[in-house]
Write a protein that holds these residues in place. Sequence first.
Motif, PDB file in Angstrom:
ATOM      1  N   LEU A  24     -16.896  29.652  50.858  1.00 28.92           N
ATOM      2  CA  LEU A  24     -16.083  29.298  52.014  1.00 28.92           C
ATOM      3  C   LEU A  24     -15.446  27.930  51.824  1.00 28.92           C
ATOM      4  N   GLU A  25     -16.201  27.003  51.231  1.00 29.16           N
ATOM      5  CA  GLU A  25     -15.692  25.652  51.008  1.00 29.16           C
ATOM      6  C   GLU A  25     -14.718  25.607  49.835  1.00 29.16           C
ATOM      7  N   HIS A  26     -14.876  26.518  48.874  1.00 30.80           N
ATOM      8  CA  HIS A  26     -14.012  26.570  47.693  1.00 30.80           C
ATOM      9  C   HIS A  26     -13.486  28.000  47.523  1.00 30.80           C
ATOM     10  N   PRO A  27     -12.544  28.417  48.370  1.00 29.07           N
ATOM     11  CA  PRO A  27     -12.085  29.811  48.335  1.00 29.07           C
ATOM     12  C   PRO A  27     -11.420  30.197  47.019  1.00 29.07           C
ATOM     13  N   LEU A  28     -10.886  29.217  46.276  1.00 28.90           N
ATOM     14  CA  LEU A  28     -10.260  29.493  44.980  1.00 28.90           C
ATOM     15  C   LEU A  28     -11.187  29.154  43.826  1.00 28.90           C
ATOM     16  N   MET A  80     -10.097  38.252  48.518  1.00 31.00           N
ATOM     17  CA  MET A  80      -8.859  37.654  49.003  1.00 31.00           C
ATOM     18  C   MET A  80      -8.807  37.639  50.527  1.00 31.00           C
ATOM     19  N   PHE A  81      -9.595  38.495  51.153  1.00 30.29           N
ATOM     20  CA  PHE A  81      -9.645  38.527  52.612  1.00 30.29           C
ATOM     21  C   PHE A  81     -10.670  37.539  53.152  1.00 30.29           C
ATOM     22  N   GLY A  82     -11.781  37.370  52.434  1.00 33.02           N
ATOM     23  CA  GLY A  82     -12.804  36.462  52.935  1.00 33.02           C
ATOM     24  C   GLY A  82     -13.985  36.350  52.001  1.00 33.02           C
ATOM     25  N   PRO A  83     -14.873  35.389  52.245  1.00 29.83           N
ATOM     26  CA  PRO A  83     -16.002  35.123  51.351  1.00 29.83           C
ATOM     27  C   PRO A  83     -17.242  35.954  51.644  1.00 29.83           C
ATOM     28  N   ILE A  84     -17.180  36.861  52.598  1.00 33.80           N
ATOM     29  CA  ILE A  84     -18.356  37.606  53.041  1.00 33.80           C
ATOM     30  C   ILE A  84     -18.699  38.693  52.023  1.00 33.80           C
ATOM     31  N   ARG A  85     -19.967  38.838  51.721  1.00 31.44           N
ATOM     32  CA  ARG A  85     -20.436  39.861  50.790  1.00 31.44           C
ATOM     33  C   ARG A  85     -21.295  40.880  51.534  1.00 31.44           C
ATOM     34  N   GLY A  86     -21.333  42.102  51.002  1.00 27.31           N
ATOM     35  CA  GLY A  86     -22.174  43.135  51.595  1.00 27.31           C
ATOM     36  C   GLY A  86     -21.600  43.665  52.900  1.00 27.31           C
ATOM     37  N   GLU A  87     -22.475  44.180  53.747  1.00 21.41           N
ATOM     38  CA  GLU A  87     -22.061  44.714  55.036  1.00 21.41           C
ATOM     39  C   GLU A  87     -21.407  43.621  55.887  1.00 21.41           C
ATOM     40  N   TRP A  88     -20.417  44.021  56.701  1.00 17.09           N
ATOM     41  CA  TRP A  88     -19.814  43.066  57.618  1.00 17.09           C
ATOM     42  C   TRP A  88     -20.836  42.728  58.712  1.00 17.09           C
TER      43      TRP A  88
END
Length: 215
Positions: A24-28, A80-88
Amino acid sequence: MSKLRVNAFTLSLDGHGAGPGQTLEHPLGVGGENLHKWMVGTRTFRTMVLGQDGGTTDTNETFAARSFENVGAWILGRNMFGPIRGEWPDDKWKGWWGDNPPYHVPVFVLTHHKRAPITMEGGTTFHFITDGIHSALEQARSAAGDKDVRVGGGVDTIRQYLQEKLIDEMHLAVAPVLLGRGENLFAGLDMLKLGYRCTEQVATTLATHVTIGRA
């Protein structure tokens, strides 16, 4: 005829499209923000992403502006949509871009986990596709009509479409930056065997713009 395109996708000199340790802090990824100096000062970036006036009108702007022309739908990998992994865990995360993302057309996000579509301001709707790249492309083309579909990334998503010989045209901006580690776009890919060749090359101080098309 509608094309499947990659535009304004930036690589380091050693072929990485993102740095290591994406969070989240380093999205790239660590150091990844250094790849995009060619773009952030352009008029297109300031208008489309920041909602601000001004910006350069040079060669970098030409390629940035071209990247949004005739795009009727996008395909994104989940990172590219977000840093979340696994189930929402919930429906709170709606992307990196705030209430009015810079797409303004339907966006098809590749994921292994179901989620209801999200309608945002400005004409962007995120659709979450769980049955693979071919299904995402079919739905994106249907949504785009006569316009093109743009693959926004990340690296793994572009590689999957390249391996299937589905990408018609790819614009890469090669930044004068070494990342050392990260996601490498061309590792293990034989681009000549896949039927691609370089069709355009233009250099600026911040990036070398290379367009790759079918041989």
